[in-house]
Design a protein around this motif. Structure first.
Motif, mmCIF file in Angstrom:
data_model
loop_
_atom_site.group_PDB
_atom_site.id
_atom_site.type_symbol
_atom_site.label_atom_id
_atom_site.label_comp_id
_atom_site.label_asym_id
_atom_site.label_seq_id
_atom_site.Cartn_x
_atom_site.Cartn_y
_atom_site.Cartn_z
ATOM 1 N N ARG A 215 61.414 8.177 43.505
ATOM 2 C CA ARG A 215 61.352 9.152 42.423
ATOM 3 C C ARG A 215 60.811 8.515 41.142
ATOM 4 N NH1 ARG A 215 65.368 10.543 45.778
ATOM 5 N NH2 ARG A 215 65.722 12.766 46.239
ATOM 6 N N MET A 216 61.192 7.263 40.915
ATOM 7 C CA MET A 216 60.724 6.597 39.707
ATOM 8 C C MET A 216 59.207 6.383 39.759
ATOM 9 S SD MET A 216 61.241 5.525 36.747
ATOM 10 C CE MET A 216 63.038 5.652 36.684
ATOM 11 N N GLU A 217 58.661 6.052 40.938
ATOM 12 C CA GLU A 217 57.205 5.898 41.072
ATOM 13 C C GLU A 217 56.493 7.208 40.745
ATOM 14 O OE1 GLU A 217 55.754 2.930 44.432
ATOM 15 O OE2 GLU A 217 57.396 4.173 45.181
ATOM 16 N N LEU A 218 56.999 8.292 41.290
ATOM 17 C CA LEU A 218 56.382 9.597 41.050
ATOM 18 C C LEU A 218 56.559 10.031 39.604
ATOM 19 C CD1 LEU A 218 57.467 11.404 44.341
ATOM 20 C CD2 LEU A 218 55.204 10.494 43.784
ATOM 21 N N LEU A 219 57.720 9.727 39.052
ATOM 22 C CA LEU A 219 57.976 10.065 37.652
ATOM 23 C C LEU A 219 56.991 9.357 36.737
ATOM 24 C CD1 LEU A 219 59.949 11.458 35.600
ATOM 25 C CD2 LEU A 219 61.194 9.299 35.568
ATOM 26 N N THR A 220 56.785 8.069 36.999
ATOM 27 C CA THR A 220 55.908 7.262 36.149
ATOM 28 C C THR A 220 54.449 7.678 36.251
ATOM 29 O OG1 THR A 220 57.408 5.381 36.375
ATOM 30 C CG2 THR A 220 55.168 4.909 35.620
ATOM 31 N N SER A 221 53.999 7.996 37.464
ATOM 32 C CA SER A 221 52.568 8.240 37.668
ATOM 33 C C SER A 221 52.152 9.692 37.517
ATOM 34 C CB SER A 221 52.153 7.748 39.061
ATOM 35 O OG SER A 221 52.868 8.445 40.066
ATOM 36 N N CYS A 222 53.087 10.620 37.632
ATOM 37 C CA CYS A 222 52.686 12.028 37.719
ATOM 38 C C CYS A 222 53.231 12.938 36.624
ATOM 39 C CB CYS A 222 53.127 12.612 39.068
ATOM 40 S SG CYS A 222 52.433 11.768 40.497
ATOM 41 N N THR B 147 61.865 11.882 31.538
ATOM 42 C CA THR B 147 62.432 10.584 31.909
ATOM 43 C C THR B 147 63.502 10.686 32.980
ATOM 44 O OG1 THR B 147 64.050 10.762 30.116
ATOM 45 C CG2 THR B 147 61.979 9.622 29.622
ATOM 46 N N LEU B 148 63.847 11.890 33.393
ATOM 47 C CA LEU B 148 64.913 12.060 34.373
ATOM 48 C C LEU B 148 64.336 12.169 35.777
ATOM 49 C CD1 LEU B 148 67.157 14.648 32.491
ATOM 50 C CD2 LEU B 148 67.429 12.160 32.615
ATOM 51 N N GLU B 149 64.860 11.353 36.703
ATOM 52 C CA GLU B 149 64.348 11.349 38.065
ATOM 53 C C GLU B 149 64.572 12.697 38.747
ATOM 54 O OE1 GLU B 149 65.429 8.056 40.500
ATOM 55 O OE2 GLU B 149 65.216 6.588 38.883
ATOM 56 N N ARG B 150 65.635 13.393 38.365
ATOM 57 C CA ARG B 150 65.873 14.684 39.018
ATOM 58 C C ARG B 150 64.797 15.708 38.666
ATOM 59 N NH1 ARG B 150 70.282 14.595 35.263
ATOM 60 N NH2 ARG B 150 70.062 16.086 33.543
ATOM 61 N N THR B 151 64.021 15.447 37.592
ATOM 62 C CA THR B 151 62.895 16.329 37.264
ATOM 63 C C THR B 151 61.871 16.316 38.395
ATOM 64 O OG1 THR B 151 63.197 15.795 34.932
ATOM 65 C CG2 THR B 151 61.133 16.841 35.536
ATOM 66 N N HIS C 10 60.118 19.559 40.601
ATOM 67 C CA HIS C 10 58.688 19.802 40.817
ATOM 68 C C HIS C 10 58.346 19.764 42.309
ATOM 69 C CE1 HIS C 10 57.355 19.939 36.648
ATOM 70 N NE2 HIS C 10 58.092 18.879 36.381
ATOM 71 N N ILE C 11 58.940 18.825 43.033
ATOM 72 C CA ILE C 11 58.682 18.724 44.474
ATOM 73 C C ILE C 11 59.166 19.984 45.183
ATOM 74 C CG2 ILE C 11 59.390 17.563 46.604
ATOM 75 C CD1 ILE C 11 57.313 15.966 45.257
ATOM 76 N N SER C 12 60.316 20.497 44.762
ATOM 77 C CA SER C 12 60.858 21.714 45.370
ATOM 78 C C SER C 12 59.916 22.899 45.174
ATOM 79 C CB SER C 12 62.230 22.025 44.766
ATOM 80 O OG SER C 12 62.739 23.243 45.282
ATOM 81 N N GLY D 219 67.832 9.063 50.108
ATOM 82 C CA GLY D 219 68.200 7.841 49.422
ATOM 83 C C GLY D 219 67.025 7.039 48.910
ATOM 84 N N VAL D 220 65.803 7.495 49.216
ATOM 85 C CA VAL D 220 64.612 6.747 48.779
ATOM 86 C C VAL D 220 63.694 7.588 47.931
ATOM 87 C CG1 VAL D 220 62.666 5.328 49.525
ATOM 88 C CG2 VAL D 220 64.753 5.387 50.915
ATOM 89 N N GLY D 221 63.166 8.676 48.504
ATOM 90 C CA GLY D 221 62.225 9.501 47.758
ATOM 91 C C GLY D 221 61.492 10.461 48.665
#
Length: 250
Positions: free
Chosen positions: A198-205, A211-215, A219-221, A241-243
Motif C-alpha cells: 500500500r505504501m508503494e502505491l500511495l507514494t507513486s500514485c 498520507t493514509l494507506e487506507r486511502t 481507490h482500489i475498491s 497482509g501485503v497489498g
C-alpha cells in the motif's frame, strides 16, 4: 513495446516480449492471412486481420498495433495508399507483402516508409523472423513513435490517451477512471505479477497530501468495481497482509 524502455546512463537493449505485441495482418487472401496468424501465434504474438485497405486503416487507428504486415494488392485501398496514410498518422513498423519483386517496387515501399519487404511466395517462418527483427530494431533504437499501449489480463491501457478498454471476444468496453485510478492500474499493469504494498502505491500514485494507506484501499475498491462492471472480475487481486497485484495467478 506497450511498456516503453527507459535507458540508464549506459543504455541497454530492452528485452523483446512477444506476448506484448499486436500484429495487424492486412491481406485479402484469407488462407495466407490464416497461415501468418498461426505462425505468429506460435511465437507468442497476437494478431488481427484486415481483408482490405480501408479496414486496415480503421484497425490501425483503433487498435494501435505494434507492427503491420501489409499486402500491396488489396481491394478498396492498395498497400501503397495504406502505407502512406499510416505514415501520416504514426511511425508503426510496416513490412510489405507482395508478389512484385522489381527493384522499383522495393524502392517505392522504402521511399514511402516501409521497414522491410517480403516477396511472395514466402516462407511464413521467415516473415515471423523478419517481424521479430524489425520489432527488436525499433525497440532498441527508440525510432518508433510509441503508441505506448499496455495489454494484459484483458486490459488495453493507452498511456498517451489515458484510456482503458476491457476487451473480450465479444465486446470492448471503455472505462471511465479517475486520474488516481488510472495511475494505480498502470502501476499494477507494468508488473502484473508483482505484489505492491500500500505504501508503494500511495507514494507513486496518489496526490501529495494523501498520507493514509487506507486511502489506497478506497481507490482500489472503486477501480475493482468499475472493472467488475466491465465483466473483468478479481482485478486487482488482494494479497492479504501485503497489498495488491494485478494478476491472481503467480
Amino acid at each position: 513495446m506497450s511498456n516503453p524502455a527507459q535507458f540508464p546512463a549506459r543504455a541497454q537493449t530492452p528485452a523483446f516480449d512477444p506476448t506484448q505485441v499486436l500484429v495487424l495482418i492486412a491481406e485479402d487472401e484469407t488462407e495466407i492471412a490464416e497461415i501468418l496468424a498461426a505462425y505468429l501465434a506460435r511465437s507468442g504474438m497476437r494478431t488481427v486481420h484486415a481483408a482490405d485497405g480501408e479496414q486496415a486503416l480503421q484497425l490501425h487507428k483503433t487498435l494501435k498495433p505494434d507492427l503491420v504486415l501489409l499486402d500491396v494488392q488489396m481491394p478498396r485501398l492498395d498497400g501503397w495508399q495504406v502505407l502512406a496514410e499510416i505514415r501520416h498518422q504514426a511511425a508503426t513498423p510496416v513490412i510489405m507483402l507482395t508478389a512484385m519483386d522489381q527493384d522499383i517496387d522495393k524502392l517505392m515501399g522504402l521511399r514511402i516508409g516501409a521497414d522491410d519487404y517480403v516477396v511472395k511466395p514466402f516462407n511464413p517462418a521467415e516473415v515471423v523472423a523478419r517481424s521479430q527483427a524489425v520489432l527488436r530494431r525499433v525497440l532498441a533504437s527508440g525510432a518508433q513513435e510509441q503508441s505506448r499501449v499496455l495489454r494484459v489480463a484483458g486490459l488495453e491501457i493507452d498511456l498517451d490517451q489515458h484510456e482503458v478498454i476491457v476487451r473480450s471476444d465479444a465486446s470492448a468496453k471503455k472505462l471511465l477512471l479517475t486520474l488516481t485510478e488510472f495511475k494505480l492500474l498502470v502501476t499494477l499493469a507494468r508488473a502484473p505479477k508483482k505484489v505492491f504494498s500500500r505504501m508503494e502505491l500511495l507514494t507513486s500514485c496518489l496526490p501529495e497530501g494523501d498520507t493514509l494507506e487506507r486511502t489506497v484501499d478506497s481507490h482500489i475498491s472503486k477501480l475493482r468495481k468499475k472493472l467488475e462492471d466491465a465483466e473483468l472480475s478479481g482485478v486487482p487481486a488482494v494479497v492479504r497482509g501485503v497489498g495488491y497485484k494485478l494478476l491472481v495467478s503467480a
